[in-house]
Design an enzyme around this catalytic site. Structure first.
Site: not given
Length: 497
Positions: A34, A135, A396
């Site tokens: 993140h 986020d 990802w």
């Protein structure tokens, strides 16, 4: 101070200074992937002429200071500053994958109030925050933003396909398709996620859905955070239209304004390469690693003279294996015959386990064609001409970096979005093999590596090259991600004034 009075003060300050540079506060969830994606987003906004404050938890801020030259980074990025906020957990807390609910609970119970106080106290500063980018798994920030009266944009750092499947959880529960336990038929079809009816199976959904009851805390968490994301006015996704276009069309039925600006890491590099000379000499991509990067592996890669011959192995920043599993992987890699570069984090082996001893043959074979490192510069490795395959956890960031570099994957996912990512890699995009839920015994590992590096090599590289071209096209001037970033920056300017 009551909420309405606070909102009026924020609005009045914006009206009094319409020509000031917008000040964006970027707040990622406290996890390596993140932070990586959202720091690159922050740097893209800086290149667009905005002032940006990057807010980390104190725990991760301290780790980044330990392993990265942040002060040098600040001198190269005059529009970027760093701040820290407590995650509310004691210093000795491991903040590991098996304790992830502790992190969410503490963020809501402790950090939310601290975040609100930070924004309120900041209203008296000469350059108060005019826009929040938070986020998408911390949607308590939407409540705070609305209370304080600051526009907020949500950023989801996972794939669009994962986010869409999470949005569909209420219907899956209603129709009795989830939850399901591990003894269910994991190849059973999931028919109620629009756009995935023909290929989605139980095993491709998040492992959090493998529970006894729909009231399970993990299920409720991922479902609630996905649904709450739709309360934001707009959404940033680290993906691109040619990759996830059909799924994005479904998400747009729930959130009208979406900025697809991925692959973010590649867009940032492109922007830096094409910026003015005065900018390019000062601004370079900053690192946010939570471990010390060992670049000796690049020298080893340089010594590998055969193109696309090396298998890169990394399971990311959270995943752990047992000692037994590590030795099975190790034997499988050695037995495959391919040179391999393997990232083994200091905390990546869980439990004691027997796992066998390191035999003389294993050590000798590793010296001949393997290289082990605790943490490595992944983007550089995937871009190296000697690398021809990637054994990955299917996070990802790793998936996008591999697609952009044109490196086919073997996917061995652990949790969260990784299960569905691996299905799309193998079944939809055709750029890798899915090893999900398979035993990681040495025979299986050897077979999968040989299939990737030898048996299906040409087929997978052809598909990967095609997808790489799509990714490169979208970040060029006029490409979808390029234009969406420009639109995002203009919208922030408009909203802030």
């Amino acid at each position: 101070m009551n909420t309405e009075k606070l909102k009026l003060q924020v609005q009045q300050r914006a009206m009094d200074a319409p020509n000031k540079v917008p000040h964006v506060l970027v707040f990622p969830f406290p996890g390596q992937s993140h932070i990586n994606a959202m720091l690159k987003l922050a740097q893209l906004l800086c290149l667009g002429g905005l002032r940006v404050t990057f807010l980390n938890t104190q725990h991760n801020h301290d780790r980044i200071l330990r392993f990265n030259d942040v002060h040098s980074s600040l001198s190269r990025w005059p529009g970027l500053s760093f701040r820290a906020i407590s995650d509310g957990l004691p210093a000795e807390h491991p903040r590991s994958l098996d304790r992830f609910l502790d992190i969410f609970d503490s963020l809501k119970a402790n950090t939310k109030q601290l975040f609100r106080e930070m924004l309120i106290s900041g209203r008296s500063e000469s350059e108060p925050v005019t826009c929040l980018i938070a986020d998408g798994v911390m949607t308590f920030t939407i409540d705070v933003a609305q209370e304080v009266g600051i526009p907020i944009i949500v950023c989801r750092t996972a794939s669009a396909c994962s986010f869409w499947s999470n949005l569909c959880i209420p219907r899956l529960i209603e129709e009795g398709e989830v939850p399901f336990q591990g003894d269910a038929d994991m190849d059973g079809a999931i028919r109620l996620v629009p756009g995935m009816e023909t290929f989605l199976r139980r095993r491709d959904l998040s492992n959090f859905l493998r529970a006894k009851e729909h009231t399970d805390r993990a299920i409720q968490l991922i479902m609630t955070e996905a649904l709450n994301t739709c309360r934001a006015s707009s959404l940033i996704l680290n993906t691109f239209e040619d990759l996830e276009g059909p799924i994005l069309s479904h998400i747009r039925s729930r959130i009208s304004t979406i900025y697809t600006i991925g692959p973010i890491h590649a867009l940032l590099k492109s922007k830096l390469a094409n910026s003015l000379p005065s900018t390019s000499t000062t601004c370079t991509s900053s690192s946010s690693d939570l471990w010390k990067v060992d670049k000796t592996c690049m020298t080893w890669l340089d010594s590998q003279t055969i193109r696309k011959s090396v298998l890169f192995v990394s399971f990311g920043s959270y995943a752990t294996v047992t000692r037994d599993e590590m030795f099975e992987f190790w034997h499988g890699l050695v037995n495959s015959g391919s040179p391999f570069l393997w990232v083994v984090r200091p905390d990546s082996v869980a439990g004691k386990g027997e796992g066998g001893h390191i035999s003389a043959e294993l050590e000798e074979a590793t010296r001949e064609r393997g290289f082990l490192v605790e943490w490595a510069p992944q983007e550089e490795i995937l871009a190296h001409p000697a690398v021809g395959g990637f054994l990955t956890h299917s996070g990802w960031n790793s998936t996008l970096e591999s697609i952009y570099a044109g490196v086919p994957m073997i996917c061995w996912p652990f949790f969260g979005d990784q299960q569905i990512n691996s299905r799309f890699v193998s079944e939809v995009w055709g750029v890798g093999l899915d090893m999900k839920d398979r035993s990681c015994d040495r025979e299986t590992v050897e077979k999968m590596v040989r299939e990737l590096m030898e048996g299906k090599r040409e087929e997978l590289h052809k598909s990967s090259d095609e997808m790489t071209e799509f990714a490169r096209r979208c970040i060029r001037e006029g490409g979808s991600s390029y234009c969406n970033l420009e639109r995002l920056i203009e919208d922030i300017r408009s909203t802030s004034s």
